[in-house]
Design an enzyme around this catalytic site. Sequence first.
Site, PDB file in Angstrom:
ATOM      1  CG  ASN A 252     -25.447  31.232  33.046  1.00  0.00           C
ATOM      2  OD1 ASN A 252     -24.248  31.113  32.816  1.00  0.00           O
ATOM      3  ND2 ASN A 252     -26.034  32.412  33.185  1.00  0.00           N
TER       4      ASN A 252
ATOM      5  CG  HIS B  79     -21.380  32.932  32.154  1.00  0.00           C
ATOM      6  ND1 HIS B  79     -22.096  32.887  33.326  1.00  0.00           N
ATOM      7  CD2 HIS B  79     -20.105  33.181  32.522  1.00  0.00           C
ATOM      8  CE1 HIS B  79     -21.287  33.103  34.350  1.00  0.00           C
ATOM      9  NE2 HIS B  79     -20.076  33.278  33.890  1.00  0.00           N
TER      10      HIS B  79
ATOM     11  CG  ASP C 230     -14.697  38.527  32.030  1.00  0.00           C
ATOM     12  OD1 ASP C 230     -13.625  38.409  32.647  1.00  0.00           O
ATOM     13  OD2 ASP C 230     -15.557  37.642  32.018  1.00  0.00           O
TER      14      ASP C 230
ATOM     15  CD  GLU D  99     -24.541  36.001  32.379  1.00  0.00           C
ATOM     16  OE1 GLU D  99     -24.654  34.762  32.262  1.00  0.00           O
ATOM     17  OE2 GLU D  99     -24.198  36.548  33.446  1.00  0.00           O
TER      18      GLU D  99
HETATM   19  C1  GLP Z   1     -17.204  34.403  35.844  1.00  0.00           C
HETATM   20  C2  GLP Z   1     -16.204  34.810  34.722  1.00  0.00           C
HETATM   21  C3  GLP Z   1     -15.966  33.692  33.761  1.00  0.00           C
HETATM   22  C4  GLP Z   1     -15.780  32.406  34.544  1.00  0.00           C
HETATM   23  C5  GLP Z   1     -17.075  32.025  35.189  1.00  0.00           C
HETATM   24  C6  GLP Z   1     -16.965  30.818  36.089  1.00  0.00           C
HETATM   25  O1  GLP Z   1     -18.373  35.099  35.849  1.00  0.00           O
HETATM   26  N1  GLP Z   1     -16.576  35.997  34.020  1.00  0.00           N
HETATM   27  O2  GLP Z   1     -14.839  33.983  32.957  1.00  0.00           O
HETATM   28  O3  GLP Z   1     -15.391  31.368  33.694  1.00  0.00           O
HETATM   29  O4  GLP Z   1     -17.664  33.087  35.862  1.00  0.00           O
HETATM   30  O5  GLP Z   1     -16.363  31.170  37.294  1.00  0.00           O
HETATM   31  P1  GLP Z   1     -15.856  30.128  38.371  1.00  0.00           P
HETATM   32  O6  GLP Z   1     -14.615  29.555  37.819  1.00  0.00           O
HETATM   33  O7  GLP Z   1     -15.625  30.968  39.594  1.00  0.00           O
HETATM   34  O8  GLP Z   1     -16.924  29.126  38.562  1.00  0.00           O
END
Ligand code: GLP
Length: 264
Positions: A144, A146, A75, A151
């Site tokens: 959450n 995702h 993404d 989402e």
């Molecule tokens: C972000 C990314 C995800 C990631 C998630 C968790 O929004 N788009 O690919 O897995 O959030 O992030 P973190 O590893 O910083 O908790």
Amino acid sequence: MTPALHEVNRPIVRVFQTAEMASNAVADLIEQRMLARPAITLGLATGATPRLVYRKLVERAGAPSWRHLRCFNLDEYVGLAAHHPASFAHYMRELLFDHVDIATARTHIPDGMAPDLDAAAETYEQLIAESGGIDLQLLGIGRNGHIGFNEPGSSHDSRTREVQLALSTIDANRPDFPEGEEPPATALTMGIGTILDAREIVLLATGSAKAEALAAMLEGPISLDCPASALQRHGAVTVFCDKAAAANLNFEQLDMRGSAHAAA
Ligand code: GLP
């Protein structure tokens, strides 16, 4: 490979004492797959969680070589140029691409600056298909539930597209942005359907903030409320986590479901 504290099957769940041990094990697995298939297509993730995995891979860079592989990131924010410090393009260069022998042309990140985002999303799907599909997809998980930027409420058949970010996601990622700068409200992300097309999936979850999401993903119903629960449908998922992220898991229940899958 680092010994796991606890393992169950389907999805395989490997629990490690620390985030570092779990990250090491993920780096080991990625390297094994790269050695077995030098022209592998990798799906890559950003966020705080995979930082240690990339550090391990960079420390050992050279063997195996990154020259023949291709990679696709999950993404990117809409409206952030590749040089913006919070863009995922910048993250990937800083943490990985600048330190391994991969040509920029073989690294792909959705183009959040494209004037036509629908066309950019379609092109991204085509590029993945033309490269033969993703062999190994690395994932994190949002609080959450995702995955990528899909989402709660995202269709499990969804493909790469522009999505609205949840307020909780924007807040969680706000520290990546310069002080006073509001993060974008939308992003381009591979869809859940795109992710499920990967031949193998590795999800890394560390820290107590992920305990609830991980339990919902593995023990809850397959539902739109928890995007990661769609991974229960995939036959080749391994979850690597530390003890803190595994705190809410009920291993007896997971073991029983594993044998039910095995018998099916
Ligand atoms: C972000 C990314 C995800 C990631 C998630 C968790 O929004 N788009 O690919 O897995 O959030 O992030 P973190 O590893 O910083 O908790």
